[in-house]
Design an enzyme around this catalytic site. Structure first.
Site, PDB file in Angstrom:
ATOM      1  N   LYS A 213       0.845  -1.199   0.000  1.00 12.62           N
ATOM      2  CA  LYS A 213       0.000   0.000   0.000  1.00 12.62           C
ATOM      3  C   LYS A 213       0.884   1.255   0.000  1.00 12.62           C
ATOM      4  CE  LYS A 213      -3.562   2.306   2.691  1.00 12.62           C
ATOM      5  NZ  LYS A 213      -4.574   2.222   3.720  1.00 12.62           N
ATOM      6  N   GLU A 219      10.394  -4.631   4.826  1.00  8.00           N
ATOM      7  CA  GLU A 219      10.535  -6.043   4.422  1.00  8.00           C
ATOM      8  C   GLU A 219      10.210  -6.214   2.940  1.00  8.00           C
ATOM      9  OE1 GLU A 219       8.836  -4.831   6.993  1.00  8.00           O
ATOM     10  OE2 GLU A 219       8.669  -6.262   8.644  1.00  8.00           O
ATOM     11  N   GLY A 273      -5.015  -1.761   4.847  1.00  2.00           N
ATOM     12  CA  GLY A 273      -4.198  -2.889   4.380  1.00  2.00           C
ATOM     13  C   GLY A 273      -4.859  -4.239   4.625  1.00  2.00           C
ATOM     14  N   ARG A 274      -5.356  -4.441   5.849  1.00  2.00           N
ATOM     15  CA  ARG A 274      -5.931  -5.756   6.194  1.00  2.00           C
ATOM     16  C   ARG A 274      -7.312  -5.966   5.589  1.00  2.00           C
ATOM     17  NH1 ARG A 274      -5.018  -2.376  10.273  1.00  2.00           N
ATOM     18  NH2 ARG A 274      -6.744  -1.585  11.529  1.00  2.00           N
ATOM     19  N   GLU A 360      -5.222  -6.602  14.639  1.00  2.00           N
ATOM     20  CA  GLU A 360      -4.695  -5.281  14.267  1.00  2.00           C
ATOM     21  C   GLU A 360      -5.825  -4.238  14.328  1.00  2.00           C
ATOM     22  OE1 GLU A 360      -1.082  -4.857  11.550  1.00  2.00           O
ATOM     23  OE2 GLU A 360      -2.642  -4.052  10.267  1.00  2.00           O
ATOM     24  N   HIS A 391      -6.169 -32.861  17.577  1.00  2.00           N
ATOM     25  CA  HIS A 391      -5.027 -33.644  18.058  1.00  2.00           C
ATOM     26  C   HIS A 391      -3.902 -32.740  18.527  1.00  2.00           C
ATOM     27  CE1 HIS A 391      -6.844 -37.373  16.607  1.00  2.00           C
ATOM     28  NE2 HIS A 391      -7.352 -36.587  15.669  1.00  2.00           N
ATOM     29  N   LYS A 516       8.897  -0.776  14.556  1.00  4.66           N
ATOM     30  CA  LYS A 516       9.531  -0.435  13.280  1.00  4.66           C
ATOM     31  C   LYS A 516      10.621   0.606  13.495  1.00  4.66           C
ATOM     32  CE  LYS A 516       5.493  -0.913  10.205  1.00  4.66           C
ATOM     33  NZ  LYS A 516       4.583  -0.167   9.343  1.00  4.66           N
TER      34      LYS A 516
END
Ligand SMILES: O=P(O)(O)OC[C@H]1O[C@](O)(CO)[C@@H](O)[C@@H]1O
Length: 568
Positions: A213, A219, A273-274, A360, A391, A516
């Site tokens: 965005k 990263e 973003g999400r 978030e 399990h 950050k």
């Protein structure tokens, strides 16, 4: 009198607090025997069935929750979202992901402008581009068709598209349209993720989609530079134009990076973003893999839920009911976690996506007006597909802590298997567990029952299940692109409901910033120490010790090493 700032100051909240004592006296074993109650706790829309009868709630509870929604002005807040008001006040932005999947003729205004034509302009561009890549009329630098795609992005620019891709991978229609093609996701800045993603790929036949965005995420940009190097090293720098495209709101930075703006696919800052999987963030990589027509069905499924969420009364509104029940569990019954348990391996990346959307969005400590919350907002989400989770961590859910569970079942498997002579089909076997687990949690097993079964007395405490553990079940008719869109929108809106009622801003994420900026300080130190031998300075004892150990143990690394790409 001015309306109270915090929802916890309202009579509706206080009334629910008092009501908890009443509910504590009930047990799901008894609540489940009231057929009228159970009947009224089943809601269906567009073949999606929600059964919330195994919640620790009565009809009275629901009534009080609807009153809480009124006190929170939920309806008005939903309307303000859909009408493009700047409800994300800390970033001064509208929240309009619903516009991303609106039909071509819909009108959704933002700042006095209908945004739907812009959305469709980008969708049309994606359709055209993805068809050209898929039919081989857009080729790589050496004239070969681009059959593999690596989408680079992190967080919202990764988790949603990964969830949808994983869910489509086994859908028969999607399989047909993806034949001979691969879609991979490079998210982590860990060079191991680069190695894993480029292994087995040929730069000549690979298209890289950089998804960010902001186009500043550390990263993503390092991974983008790494794959740009991977392409240039093999095919020359000019190949980048044919092998790299971008999705961003920041087209200036896209161009600066060296990607032709004609090969950039825009979205807008009114898309969080999400909440961006229905923008070019998800639609471009998914259309390259599956074709636009499959992805359009996904958008339609989400859009249909958007309309339901906007119009349906609270009692019939699936996202509203889910959101209110979450608030009941978290803020009143004191259960801060939620397990997301899809009985479908295709949904294995659903919980990781919802973790971001939920945590978030709602992991906040102050109200939208900046007032510290006297209650804890947000939910701790985790999950795994059934039956694998059974399990693994279900022991804790059955006999340890109380974790409200979402059981998600699919009526028709994407990949049915029948074996002659078996008692049931493989999907029926899976679904037997989907139907059984909620009752095991709700009813439990009493010492009396165990006694009757001749269980030795010393084992009775170990084999007792208290029951009374809440869950809800969502049953989807199938798991095609349309249903995946429905599921996505149900959860997105559920999370918005929670935030609206808690009175927080679910659409900012300041909490990710501090880490950050501290990483920037460390990055500078590592550079200075490696290139100029500068000692570690300006950190506390712990970080200084760890950093020094790290630098000393890697002192053999040259200060200015030549480019090195993974060799696996
Ligand atoms: O798409 P971008 O700008 O690279 O950001 C990636 C992600 O980073 C965050 O800002 C923080 O994790 C997310 O909200 C976002 O989805």
């Amino acid at each position: 009198m001015a309306s109270p700032t915090l929802i916890s100051d309202t009579e509706a909240w206080k009334d629910l607090k008092a009501h908890v004592e009443e509910i504590k006296k009930t047990h799901l074993r008894d609540l489940m025997s009231d057929a009228d109650r159970c009947k009224s706790m089943m809601v269906e829309f567009d073949e999606v069935l929600l059964d919330y009868s195994r919640q620790r709630a009565t009809l009275k509870t629901m009534d009080k929750l609807f009153k809480l929604a009124e006190a929170a002005h939920l309806k008005e807040k939903i309307e303000r979202m859909y009408s493009g008001e700047h409800i994300n006040i800390t970033e001064n932005r509208p929240v309009l992901h619903v516009a991303l999947r609106a039909s071509r003729d819909a009108v959704i205004q933002s700042d006095g402008k209908n945004v739907v034509p812009e959305v469709w302009k980008v969708l049309d561009k994606i359709q055209e581009f993805s068809e050209r890549v898929r039919n081989g009329s857009w080729v790589g630098a050496t004239g070969k068709a681009l059959k593999d795609v690596v989408a680079i992005g992190i967080g919202g620019s990764f988790l949603g598209p990964l969830f949808v891709h994983t869910a489509l991978q086994t859908d028969p229609e999607a399989i047909e349209s993806a034949r001979g093609r691969q879609l991979r996701f490079l998210a982590n800045v860990d060079p191991i993720d680069v190695a894993r993603n480029i292994t087995g790929l040929n730069p000549e036949t690979t298209l890289v989609v950089v998804v960010s965005k902001t186009f500043t995420t550390a990263e993503t940009m390092l991974n983008a530079r790494t794959l740009r190097e991977w392409i240039s090293a093999a095919l020359g720098h000019s190949a980048v134009a044919k092998h790299m495209v971008a999705v961003s709101t920041n087209l200036t930075l896209v161009e600066k990076f060296g990607i032709d703006p004609n090969n950039a696919f825009a979205f807008w800052d009114w898309v969080g973003g999400r909440y961006s999987v229905c923008s070019a963030v998800g639609v471009l990589p998914l259309s390259l893999q599956y074709g636009f027509s499959v992805v359009e069905k996904f958008l339609m499924g989400a859009s249909f839920i958007d309309q339901h969420f906007f119009k349906a009364p609270y009692e019939e509104n699936i996202p509203v009911l889910l959101g209110l029940l979450s608030i009941w569990n978290v803020s009143f019954l004191g259960h801060p976690a939620r397990a997301i348990l899809p009985y479908s391996q295709a949904l294995e990346k659903f919980a990781p996506h919802i973790q971001q959307v939920s945590m978030e969005s709602n992991g906040k400590g102050v109200s939208i007006d900046g007032v510290p919350l006297p209650f804890e907002a947000g939910e701790i989400d985790f999950g795994e597909p059934g039956t694998n989770g059974q399990h693994s961590f279900y022991q804790l859910i059955h006999q340890g802590r109380v974790i409200p569970c979402d059981f998600i079942g699919i009526v028709r498997s994407q990949q049915p298997v029948y074996l002659k002579g078996e008692v049931v089909s493989n999907h029926d076997e899976l679904m037997s567990n989907f139907f059984a687990q909620p009752d095991a949690l709700a009813y439990g097993k009493t010492p009396e029952q165990l006694h009757k079964e001749n269980v030795p007395p010393h084992l009775i405490p170990h084999k007792t299940f208290s029951g009374n553990r809440p869950s809800l079940s969502l049953l989807l008719p199938s798991l095609n692109a349309y249903n995946i869109g429905q599921l996505l929108a149900i959860y997105e809106h559920r999370i918005a409901v929670e935030g609206f009622v808690w009175g927080i801003n679910s659409f900012d994420q300041w909490g990710v910033e501090l880490g950050k900026s501290l990483a920037t300080q460390v990055r500078k130190q590592l550079h200075a120490s490696r290139t100029k031998g500068e000692p570690v300075e300006g950190f506390n004892f712990s970080t200084t010790t760890l950093l020094t150990r790290y630098l000393e143990a890697t002192a053999d690394i040259p200060s200015d090493p030549p480019t090195l790409l993974p060799r696996i």
